[in-house]
Design a protein around this motif. Structure first.
Motif, PDB file in Angstrom:
ATOM      1  N   ALA A  31      -1.470  21.570 -37.051  1.00 58.80           N
ATOM      2  CA  ALA A  31      -1.459  22.797 -37.838  1.00 58.80           C
ATOM      3  C   ALA A  31      -0.394  22.688 -38.926  1.00 58.80           C
ATOM      4  O   ALA A  31       0.748  22.302 -38.652  1.00 58.80           O
ATOM      5  CB  ALA A  31      -1.171  23.990 -36.931  1.00 58.80           C
ATOM      6  N   GLY A  32      -0.764  22.994 -40.133  1.00 60.12           N
ATOM      7  CA  GLY A  32       0.176  22.929 -41.243  1.00 60.12           C
ATOM      8  C   GLY A  32       0.105  21.622 -42.012  1.00 60.12           C
ATOM      9  O   GLY A  32       0.663  21.511 -43.098  1.00 60.12           O
ATOM     10  N   ASP A  39      -1.989  20.140 -44.095  1.00 59.42           N
ATOM     11  CA  ASP A  39      -3.203  20.562 -44.792  1.00 59.42           C
ATOM     12  C   ASP A  39      -3.095  20.300 -46.295  1.00 59.42           C
ATOM     13  O   ASP A  39      -2.152  19.641 -46.754  1.00 59.42           O
ATOM     14  CB  ASP A  39      -3.475  22.037 -44.517  1.00 59.42           C
ATOM     15  CG  ASP A  39      -2.251  22.907 -44.812  1.00 59.42           C
ATOM     16  OD1 ASP A  39      -1.418  22.482 -45.644  1.00 59.42           O
ATOM     17  OD2 ASP A  39      -2.125  23.979 -44.203  1.00 59.42           O
ATOM     18  N   TRP A  64      -2.229  22.104 -48.590  1.00 51.80           N
ATOM     19  CA  TRP A  64      -1.063  22.699 -49.248  1.00 51.80           C
ATOM     20  C   TRP A  64       0.176  21.821 -49.077  1.00 51.80           C
ATOM     21  O   TRP A  64       1.248  22.168 -49.552  1.00 51.80           O
ATOM     22  CB  TRP A  64      -0.775  24.089 -48.662  1.00 51.80           C
ATOM     23  CG  TRP A  64      -1.996  24.950 -48.613  1.00 51.80           C
ATOM     24  CD1 TRP A  64      -2.723  25.299 -47.510  1.00 51.80           C
ATOM     25  CD2 TRP A  64      -2.673  25.543 -49.732  1.00 51.80           C
ATOM     26  NE1 TRP A  64      -3.803  26.068 -47.873  1.00 51.80           N
ATOM     27  CE2 TRP A  64      -3.792  26.236 -49.228  1.00 51.80           C
ATOM     28  CE3 TRP A  64      -2.434  25.542 -51.115  1.00 51.80           C
ATOM     29  CZ2 TRP A  64      -4.672  26.933 -50.048  1.00 51.80           C
ATOM     30  CZ3 TRP A  64      -3.322  26.239 -51.927  1.00 51.80           C
ATOM     31  CH2 TRP A  64      -4.424  26.923 -51.397  1.00 51.80           C
ATOM     32  N   ASP A  65       0.010  20.745 -48.366  1.00 47.73           N
ATOM     33  CA  ASP A  65       1.157  19.882 -48.057  1.00 47.73           C
ATOM     34  C   ASP A  65       0.798  18.431 -48.374  1.00 47.73           C
ATOM     35  O   ASP A  65       0.744  17.578 -47.500  1.00 47.73           O
ATOM     36  CB  ASP A  65       1.503  20.042 -46.561  1.00 47.73           C
ATOM     37  CG  ASP A  65       2.702  19.197 -46.150  1.00 47.73           C
ATOM     38  OD1 ASP A  65       3.474  18.778 -47.037  1.00 47.73           O
ATOM     39  OD2 ASP A  65       2.842  18.947 -44.945  1.00 47.73           O
ATOM     40  N   MET A  73      -1.283  19.766 -29.614  1.00 44.98           N
ATOM     41  CA  MET A  73      -1.913  20.258 -30.842  1.00 44.98           C
ATOM     42  C   MET A  73      -2.151  21.757 -30.758  1.00 44.98           C
ATOM     43  O   MET A  73      -1.964  22.483 -31.734  1.00 44.98           O
ATOM     44  CB  MET A  73      -3.229  19.506 -31.091  1.00 44.98           C
ATOM     45  CG  MET A  73      -3.004  18.160 -31.748  1.00 44.98           C
ATOM     46  SD  MET A  73      -4.530  17.359 -32.268  1.00 44.98           S
ATOM     47  CE  MET A  73      -4.884  16.390 -30.823  1.00 44.98           C
ATOM     48  N   MET A 101       1.126  23.612 -31.222  1.00 45.51           N
ATOM     49  CA  MET A 101       1.525  23.627 -32.635  1.00 45.51           C
ATOM     50  C   MET A 101       0.682  24.627 -33.423  1.00 45.51           C
ATOM     51  O   MET A 101       1.182  25.278 -34.341  1.00 45.51           O
ATOM     52  CB  MET A 101       1.406  22.228 -33.235  1.00 45.51           C
ATOM     53  CG  MET A 101       2.534  21.305 -32.771  1.00 45.51           C
ATOM     54  SD  MET A 101       2.589  19.744 -33.671  1.00 45.51           S
ATOM     55  CE  MET A 101       1.310  18.822 -32.847  1.00 45.51           C
ATOM     56  N   GLN A 102      -0.586  24.749 -33.042  1.00 46.47           N
ATOM     57  CA  GLN A 102      -1.458  25.722 -33.710  1.00 46.47           C
ATOM     58  C   GLN A 102      -0.932  27.149 -33.487  1.00 46.47           C
ATOM     59  O   GLN A 102      -0.862  27.954 -34.417  1.00 46.47           O
ATOM     60  CB  GLN A 102      -2.890  25.582 -33.163  1.00 46.47           C
ATOM     61  CG  GLN A 102      -3.904  26.484 -33.827  1.00 46.47           C
ATOM     62  CD  GLN A 102      -4.090  26.149 -35.301  1.00 46.47           C
ATOM     63  OE1 GLN A 102      -4.287  24.990 -35.664  1.00 46.47           O
ATOM     64  NE2 GLN A 102      -3.974  27.147 -36.158  1.00 46.47           N
ATOM     65  N   TRP A 122       2.358  27.670 -35.367  1.00 49.48           N
ATOM     66  CA  TRP A 122       2.116  27.752 -36.810  1.00 49.48           C
ATOM     67  C   TRP A 122       1.553  29.125 -37.177  1.00 49.48           C
ATOM     68  O   TRP A 122       2.041  29.787 -38.094  1.00 49.48           O
ATOM     69  CB  TRP A 122       1.144  26.636 -37.214  1.00 49.48           C
ATOM     70  CG  TRP A 122       0.829  26.579 -38.668  1.00 49.48           C
ATOM     71  CD1 TRP A 122      -0.317  27.002 -39.281  1.00 49.48           C
ATOM     72  CD2 TRP A 122       1.674  26.062 -39.697  1.00 49.48           C
ATOM     73  NE1 TRP A 122      -0.239  26.782 -40.629  1.00 49.48           N
ATOM     74  CE2 TRP A 122       0.964  26.209 -40.917  1.00 49.48           C
ATOM     75  CE3 TRP A 122       2.943  25.494 -39.717  1.00 49.48           C
ATOM     76  CZ2 TRP A 122       1.494  25.801 -42.130  1.00 49.48           C
ATOM     77  CZ3 TRP A 122       3.471  25.091 -40.932  1.00 49.48           C
ATOM     78  CH2 TRP A 122       2.749  25.250 -42.126  1.00 49.48           C
ATOM     79  N   ARG A 153       6.877  27.738 -42.668  1.00 48.17           N
ATOM     80  CA  ARG A 153       7.125  26.317 -42.397  1.00 48.17           C
ATOM     81  C   ARG A 153       8.423  26.107 -41.631  1.00 48.17           C
ATOM     82  O   ARG A 153       8.511  25.269 -40.727  1.00 48.17           O
ATOM     83  CB  ARG A 153       7.211  25.527 -43.703  1.00 48.17           C
ATOM     84  CG  ARG A 153       5.896  25.009 -44.128  1.00 48.17           C
ATOM     85  CD  ARG A 153       5.905  24.231 -45.422  1.00 48.17           C
ATOM     86  NE  ARG A 153       4.532  24.226 -45.886  1.00 48.17           N
ATOM     87  CZ  ARG A 153       3.587  23.433 -45.363  1.00 48.17           C
ATOM     88  NH1 ARG A 153       3.888  22.559 -44.431  1.00 48.17           N
ATOM     89  NH2 ARG A 153       2.356  23.512 -45.787  1.00 48.17           N
TER      90      ARG A 153
END
Lengths: 415, 486
Positions: free
Chosen positions: A192-193, A195, A197-198, B388, B391-392, B395, B472
């Motif tokens: 996640a993250g 993506d 945008w990164d 995973m 982390m999802q 996030w 972030r």
């Protein structure tokens, strides 16, 4: 951790990881060169085994009908499948007509059925029976499934070897020390993250910074994630849509098998995939060929499996599918045009290595009492161990501890 | 690279090593508010002692929760009638039970009590997702909660004879002629003396003793004792023997359970399980022996065992050794981010969605499908799929993106205690808030990488971090290895 896996992790340098990240972010920039690198970093499957579990205990006597056993028709006055409608009939059995999409596979000798299979002792609890079937190690308290033990028969600890299509809580068969992946969709397998945008890969770099030295189980799992994200790249590049004009029908099973096909076509070393399909628990409204739940789910099963092999094309030459259920249902229909929990059932085996176009097993004869079961004459592990032995060239004793097969069914060609 | 130089002003205080360990191991997540509570109680030892008397701790926020899911007020015949008439199917009632548990874990001030309730719900596991025992499942959990810090003997008596357990392990349909062995076997193998400490004859005799405890299934759903179903005649289980002459076998059942609760093998099994949950996966035999001795010396009372455990050198040396389970991770995330969950109004409400979040990590709460309860070891919860999924969740919640309805997240600007603030000091502040420890150089470096902000950069109200970069930063801290352990 075994010695053989350590060099792989050691080789997973920061630079290697960043390559993976770059691919995930802006792959079109780099094209196929890096793709090739990623693909070659992944393992090579010995063989591919797909286990489709019909959840809720499917009625094997409707899927493969013993038309020559008179008790079948007397015990099921409303829901029996007429003999005249059956496909691929021999003197005793025939396939449910809604399995018609599979007829070409059957006629080509790529599909077989084994009847009167199951657990050696009846277990009528869905949860407990699933556990017992998938653990396949009676008497052991370790919760390690037979597919996890199969993955453990080589030195490779790649998390890409096992894949539970459907995500969520993985089936017991896959649980154990060998890592595996679980997801509804390949595109869900990501950090996640990490993506669009990164594009600089800052998210993964920061995770790498924190987890580089992380010890023990968690650190190993995170390194597996990084590796999977990298090595799955060829799968992501595989078109999600079916090839060869394949049609899976519109069902959850079809969507799951389409994901399975995409993973297999990506050729990244996946050896075992699990797919769950349910709900086959038909205490009411089993129905007839015109209406009811049986015809509906059987159509889904037939279309999805046929679409799967069409989609795979030549990729299917190394793929064997086993279809099973935790137990079967009673011989006699109940007052609600349904069937209660029974014991014996049918199993299907399709694809690579199968001596198909025929029915296997020892028919016990049906009895039509209120509580009569289809008696189990073939331990379900006999079928599984013949598939494992033929396709994976491993000792089946390590996959099915304590089980010795008395007599071969002759179901599989040795590879 | 160095951490921010020592600054006296406005630095968030964190609990010291041992206090931090006690509180993080025995709660669903250490927060600044909880740390304040610990300090006001005079430190971790006194706080722990206070927590061991939950009836003396006010807990109003949890009382309000019951009204969020009105179906939970129904049990037995009412729950069944609502199920068959499709007012509320049993599985959705159990979803609500699971949500109620998760919200309790977030909000309760009786954290140690709730942690121990979960521990015993696993030890005496009755899955929440099964038919027909769901009709009594909430009452089963409440029963366990009422004994969770009492004597194990009382807990065992209450759990084994509870209608949810009687139905789950087939005792409710056992007869004198054919005693069903399911509950008898698991009671010996899992709940008391453990595998290899009993024989098949012990199982058969236990099954005979337990006959008679029935449930009026599909009618009133009330438990009852059926003398006609009780198998009389002499019985022997391990060192226990009884003429078992009375057609009412309740007294002999009580005597057997008392005997088993006080058996040294049971003491060792309970001690071992506690040590695995609260110390490490492979607890030293010396610790287990000592805890078992305390258990036996105190008439199976649980509190003295817990006191001995937290006071042991093995516990003191076990920092970071335990991985959070899926539900512990999700609950800790809500607590760490200070998300205010409100009464649910729809499917997407946070109080509902939290269940799917937990399931996505690989285990719905209290839904373990076997009698042996959720695995307590690190390996079980260290799969790539779980990482995973965690982390999802981190996030989505770090960004305040999901679940969004009926939940209030802190605004990005509110995470910064004062403006302007140097980035390294902000990271240190957030580390103390979320991880309850000062920022390590590695964490600071990771935060710099994730946000592309320099260590000494000044964060002002209109800095890019406040405008769009905070998700972030929060996700990075939530995804540090520290947050995955307790």
């Amino acid at each position: 951790m075994t010695d053989s896996c350590c060099p792989e992790y050691a080789a997973m340098t920061r630079r290697g990881l960043f390559t993976g990240v770059a691919l995930a972010g802006t792959s079109t920039l780099f094209g196929s060169t890096l793709l090739t690198t990623a693909a070659s970093a992944a393992g090579v499957a010995r063989s591919v085994l797909v286990v489709v579990s019909l959840r809720g205990a499917a009625d094997g006597l409707s899927l493969v009908v013993p038309h020559a056993d008179p008790v079948y028709y007397s015990a099921r006055p409303r829901i029996a499948v007429p003999s005249s409608a059956l496909l691929a009939k021999d003197g005793f059995f025939g396939l449910h007509p809604d399995l018609r999409p599979l007829l070409p596979l059957w006629q080509a000798g790529r599909m077989a059925a084994v009847h009167a299979t199951g657990l050696p002792v009846a277990n009528r609890s869905h949860f407990a029976a699933m556990e017992e079937v998938e653990d396949a190690d009676p008497g052991s308290s370790a919760r390690v499934g037979w597919l996890n033990r199969l993955l453990g028969t080589d030195g490779d600890r790649s998390p890409l070897q096992g894949f539970a299509v459907g995500g969520g809580v993985a089936p017991t068969s896959l649980l154990g020390p060998e890592p595996f992946l679980a997801a509804d969709d390949v595109d869900d397998l990501r950090i996640a993250g990490d993506d669009e945008w990164d594009p600089q890969g800052r998210r993964v770099r920061s995770l790498q910074t924190m987890w580089d030295g992380a010890p023990a189980e968690l650190g190993g799992a995170m390194r597996s994630v990084f590796r999977a994200i990298r090595d799955l790249q060829p799968v992501r590049q595989t078109p999600a849509g079916p090839a060869n004009g394949a049609s899976y029908g519109s069902s959850d099973l079809g969507r799951a098998l389409q994901t399975a096909a995409r993973v297999i076509k990506g050729n990244v070393g996946v050896e075992v995939l699990t797919v769950d399909h349910g709900d086959w628990d038909m205490h009411t409204n089993v129905g007839t060929l015109e209406w009811g739940r049986m015809q509906n789910l059987t159509k889904q099963l037939g279309s999805a499996l046929a679409g799967f092999f069409t989609d795979l094309g030549s990729h299917g030459d190394n793929v064997t599918v086993v279809v099973l259920s935790e137990f079967g249902r009673r011989v006699k229909e109940n007052a609600n045009v349904g069937l209660d929990h029974g014991h014996g059932n049918v199993m299907f085996v399709l694809g690579a290595g199968v001596r198909g176009g025929q029915y296997y097993g020892t028919w016990p004869g049906l009895s039509g009492q209120l509580d009569s079961d289809l008696v189990v004459t073939t331990d379900y592990r006999a079928v599984l161990s013949e598939v494992v032995a033929a396709r994976f060239d491993v000792s089946t004793a390590s996959v099915f501890p304590g089980y010795t097969q008395a007599e071969s069914l002759g179901l599989m060609r040795s590879s | 690279m160095t951490v921010a130089p020592q600054a006296s002003r406005a630095r968030r205080r964190v609990l010291g090593g041992y206090s931090r360990l006690v509180v993080s191991r025995f709660t669903y997540g250490l927060t600044p508010g909880l740390a304040k509570q610990v300090r006001s109680r005079g430190g971790a030892t006194d706080w722990f002692e206070w927590q061991l008397q939950p009836e003396k701790i006010r807990d109003r926020g949890v009382a309000d929760l019951a009204g969020w899911w009105p179906g939970l007020a129904f049990s037995g015949a009412d729950a069944w009638n609502r199920h068959v008439s499709e007012v509320q199917p049993g599985w959705t009632l159990m979803f609500d039970y699971q949500r109620w548990l998760l919200l309790r874990r977030i909000k309760t001030r009786r954290q140690v009590h709730e942690v121990m309730t979960e521990f015993w719900e696993h030890h005496l596991n009755v899955p929440a997702n099964g038919e027909p025992f769901f009709v009594h499942r909430k009452d089963y959990g409440d029963t366990i909660r009422s004994h969770a810090l009492g004597r194990f003997e009382d807990l065992l008596q209450a759990a084994i004879t509870h209608p949810a357990m009687l139905m789950y392990l087939d005792q409710a349909v056992s007869t004198a002629k054919h005693p069903n062995e399911n509950l008898a076997r698991e009671m010996l193998e899992l709940h008391t003396v453990g595998r290899k400490n009993h024989t098949e004859d012990d199982v058969k005799n236990t099954a005979r003793i337990l006959t008679g405890w029935r449930v009026d299934q599909f009618k009133t759903w009330e438990p009852f004792y059926d003398q006609a179903a009780h198998a009389t005649g002499p019985v022997r289980v391990l060192g226990f023997s009884d003429p078992n002459a009375s057609p009412d076998g309740r007294a002999v059942t009580r005597r057997l359970l008392t005997y088993l609760a006080h058996h040294p093998a049971t003491a060792e099994r309970i001690a071992h399980r506690l040590a695995v949950k609260f110390v490490r996966d492979d607890p030293p035999a010396g610790l287990v022996d000592r805890l078992a001795r305390v258990y036996l010396d105190n008439d199976t009372a649980i509190r003295p065992v817990l006191r001995a455990l937290v006071d042991s050198p093995e516990f003191r040396g076990s920092k970071g050794s335990k991985v959070r389970t899926p539900s512990e991770d999700v609950v800790a995330t809500y607590r760490a981010l200070g998300v205010k969950v409100k009464r649910p109004t729809g499917d997407k409400s946070a109080a509902h969605a939290i269940l799917w979040q937990t399931g996505s990590l690989g285990a719905f709460p209290q839904a373990w499908p076997r009698p042996d309860g959720l695995p307590l070891t690190n390996q079980a919860w260290s799969s790539p799929a779980r990482m995973m999924a965690s982390m999802q969740v981190h996030w989505a919640m770090g960004g305040g993106w999901w679940p969004k309805e009926d939940a209030r997240y802190r605004r990005p600007a509110a995470w910064v205690p004062r403006y302007p603030m140097r980035f390294d000091r902000l990271v240190d502040h957030l580390s103390r808030t979320i991880l309850h420890q000062p920022a390590t150089p590695v964490l600071l470096q990771a935060c710099c990488e994730a946000t592309e902000i320099g260590k000494r950069e000044r964060i002002t109200r209109d800095h890019a971090l406040i405008r769009w970069g905070m998700p972030r930063l929060l996700a990075t801290i939530l995804d540090s290895p520290t947050f995955y352990t307790r």
